[in-house]
Scaffold this motif. Sequence first.
Motif, PDB file in Angstrom:
ATOM      1  N   GLN A 244       0.700  -1.216   0.117  1.00  0.00           N
ATOM      2  CA  GLN A 244      -0.192   0.021   0.141  1.00  0.00           C
ATOM      3  C   GLN A 244       0.922   1.113   0.058  1.00  0.00           C
ATOM      4  O   GLN A 244       2.124   1.125   0.100  1.00  0.00           O
ATOM      5  CB  GLN A 244      -0.975  -0.132   1.138  1.00  0.00           C
ATOM      6  N   GLN A 245       0.195   2.595  -0.159  1.00  0.00           N
ATOM      7  CA  GLN A 245       1.068   3.644  -0.140  1.00  0.00           C
ATOM      8  C   GLN A 245       1.395   4.044   1.343  1.00  0.00           C
ATOM      9  O   GLN A 245       0.515   4.038   2.181  1.00  0.00           O
ATOM     10  CB  GLN A 245       0.189   4.840  -0.887  1.00  0.00           C
ATOM     11  N   ASP A 247       3.328   6.704   4.217  1.00  0.00           N
ATOM     12  CA  ASP A 247       4.204   7.803   4.336  1.00  0.00           C
ATOM     13  C   ASP A 247       5.650   7.425   5.122  1.00  0.00           C
ATOM     14  O   ASP A 247       5.333   7.075   6.172  1.00  0.00           O
ATOM     15  CB  ASP A 247       3.199   8.843   5.228  1.00  0.00           C
ATOM     16  N   HIS A 277       5.889  14.118   3.101  1.00  0.00           N
ATOM     17  CA  HIS A 277       4.878  13.415   2.143  1.00  0.00           C
ATOM     18  C   HIS A 277       5.898  12.617   1.067  1.00  0.00           C
ATOM     19  O   HIS A 277       5.455  12.405   0.014  1.00  0.00           O
ATOM     20  CB  HIS A 277       4.374  14.633   1.346  1.00  0.00           C
ATOM     21  N   VAL A 279       6.342   9.274  -0.361  1.00  0.00           N
ATOM     22  CA  VAL A 279       5.299   8.200  -0.370  1.00  0.00           C
ATOM     23  C   VAL A 279       5.917   7.112  -1.054  1.00  0.00           C
ATOM     24  O   VAL A 279       6.419   6.807  -1.882  1.00  0.00           O
ATOM     25  CB  VAL A 279       4.112   8.388  -0.986  1.00  0.00           C
ATOM     26  N   VAL A 280       5.909   5.689  -0.363  1.00  0.00           N
ATOM     27  CA  VAL A 280       6.574   4.395  -1.068  1.00  0.00           C
ATOM     28  C   VAL A 280       5.453   3.450  -1.155  1.00  0.00           C
ATOM     29  O   VAL A 280       4.361   3.673  -0.421  1.00  0.00           O
ATOM     30  CB  VAL A 280       7.693   3.927  -0.425  1.00  0.00           C
ATOM     31  N   TRP A 281       5.595   2.507  -2.100  1.00  0.00           N
ATOM     32  CA  TRP A 281       4.611   1.357  -2.240  1.00  0.00           C
ATOM     33  C   TRP A 281       5.312   0.214  -1.440  1.00  0.00           C
ATOM     34  O   TRP A 281       6.000  -0.442  -2.130  1.00  0.00           O
ATOM     35  CB  TRP A 281       4.407   1.332  -3.867  1.00  0.00           C
ATOM     36  N   THR A 284       3.669  -2.088   5.256  1.00  0.00           N
ATOM     37  CA  THR A 284       3.997  -1.415   6.348  1.00  0.00           C
ATOM     38  C   THR A 284       4.945  -2.004   7.233  1.00  0.00           C
ATOM     39  O   THR A 284       6.036  -1.663   7.783  1.00  0.00           O
ATOM     40  CB  THR A 284       2.517  -1.044   7.313  1.00  0.00           C
ATOM     41  N   ASP A 318      11.131   6.812 -10.770  1.00  0.00           N
ATOM     42  CA  ASP A 318       9.951   5.976 -10.030  1.00  0.00           C
ATOM     43  C   ASP A 318      10.113   5.270  -8.817  1.00  0.00           C
ATOM     44  O   ASP A 318       9.594   4.455  -8.335  1.00  0.00           O
ATOM     45  CB  ASP A 318       9.534   4.713 -10.949  1.00  0.00           C
ATOM     46  N   ARG A 393       7.791   3.930  -5.851  1.00  0.00           N
ATOM     47  CA  ARG A 393       6.928   4.815  -5.316  1.00  0.00           C
ATOM     48  C   ARG A 393       5.634   4.453  -5.676  1.00  0.00           C
ATOM     49  O   ARG A 393       4.433   4.883  -4.959  1.00  0.00           O
ATOM     50  CB  ARG A 393       7.360   6.157  -6.245  1.00  0.00           C
ATOM     51  N   LYS A 394       5.397   3.847  -6.847  1.00  0.00           N
ATOM     52  CA  LYS A 394       4.078   3.377  -7.018  1.00  0.00           C
ATOM     53  C   LYS A 394       3.772   1.961  -7.387  1.00  0.00           C
ATOM     54  O   LYS A 394       4.808   1.153  -7.269  1.00  0.00           O
ATOM     55  CB  LYS A 394       3.878   4.071  -8.628  1.00  0.00           C
ATOM     56  N   ALA A 395       2.472   1.586  -7.580  1.00  0.00           N
ATOM     57  CA  ALA A 395       2.383  -0.071  -7.771  1.00  0.00           C
ATOM     58  C   ALA A 395       2.860  -0.642  -8.841  1.00  0.00           C
ATOM     59  O   ALA A 395       2.987   0.201  -9.979  1.00  0.00           O
ATOM     60  CB  ALA A 395       0.783  -0.160  -8.018  1.00  0.00           C
TER      61      ALA A 395
END
Length: 403
Positions: A244-245, A247, A277, A279-281, A284, A318, A393-395
């Motif tokens: 998930q994203q 912080d 802010h 954000v990583v994918w 947790t 990315d 950073r993204k899926a």
Amino acid sequence: MLQFYLLAGCGALAVLAGWQAWQHRLERARAARDHALALERQREEIQARVLAQFQARQQAIFNSMIEGVLLLDEQGRVRMINDSLGKFFGLTTDIRGQTIMEAFRWHQLAALALRLQREKHVTGAELEIHRVRRRCWEVNAVVVTGDQGLEQGQLFVFHDVTRLKELENIRTEFVGNVSHELRTPLSLIKGFVETLLDGALRDPQQATRFLQKIDKHSDRLLFLIEDLLVISRLESGQAGLHLQQIDLRDLAQRVIEDIAAPAAARKTTIENNIPPHTVVWADTNRLQQVLFNLADNAIKYGKSEGCVTLSARESDGDKVEVSVADDGPGIPPESIGRVFERFYRVDRARSRESGGTGLGLAIVKHIVQAHGGEAWVQSTMQKGSTFFFTLPRKAGPPAGPAS
Ligand code: ADP
């Protein structure tokens, strides 16, 4: 007289006719022989073409095999070698007609050929060869016989088992390490229990001291088993990441609070320099474990009253590159490439004394790889070490099980 000439004339004519007939028969016989020869040549040409086609097809089949194939003739000379084996030996010339020693200079294979002459059939022979690196082969070999049972050569099939052997060694080494790591705290616990039973139990002060030691070593066992389970789940791909994203700065702050006590004990300052802010994918819990292991190491192996800094920056558009830096004594250059290995420690005594299992960085590497990232370290003696890792950073497409 006339009669004589007539008779002589007739005789000559008869001889001439006979000679002509004989000539004619000779020509017919010659023509028949030429025809037979031409037919024989044609038959041989067809046979040679069919044989060449058959051999080309046979070679194509052998070349499509991953296994190496070698065929020797009845004199022990190379008749055929497939691409796979040829590539391994880096062959650039035709070695057909050469003996094993001329072609490969491989004593083990020459010895196997001799053994095959006696036994006619050999399965699972293990051969090793050092070219650029050590390669291990499992070889099955058989004597090739023709219709009449005559020996026509020897056929060898080579299976590359290098990777299997490497894994077998890693597993043996791992089992040895785990046994050692389990035995050390267990024998200490047993020693303390025996001393307590021998009378120390009656001295409350001594009893408390020994019980505290037993408690400490039991914890060590527990941590080790927990770390082993984590590694095992990560390696088998059963870690089941819940991506998930996240912080990153917030998560790092939680980790800093978790390690406040050991940091305070060594008077270490921890700075969270991760920009807000970021954000990583990621998963947790796993990411928290990565940050915890790295920050915990930085406190343990950094200098007392030192400073540990957590930072992050965008990388390749990315990805996010995260770093945990300390100003401790650093890692010797010869150990840099090994610290991510399971159970590798630069200073064994120090790691044990601080409760280390020797698996912290191996877990970091596995978790990061499971996220599709990389982990590495830079260090300068007497200046400090910085551990880096990248995260998407993204899926993106899920990464396979970590190796
Ligand atoms: P453990 O800490 O349990 O021994 P790790 O896998 O976490 O195992 O670390 C492996 C080894 O790498 C440690 O034993 C230590 O020698 C070295 N190491 C790790 N982090 C640091 C650091 N920040 N500074 C110096 N050495 C380190």
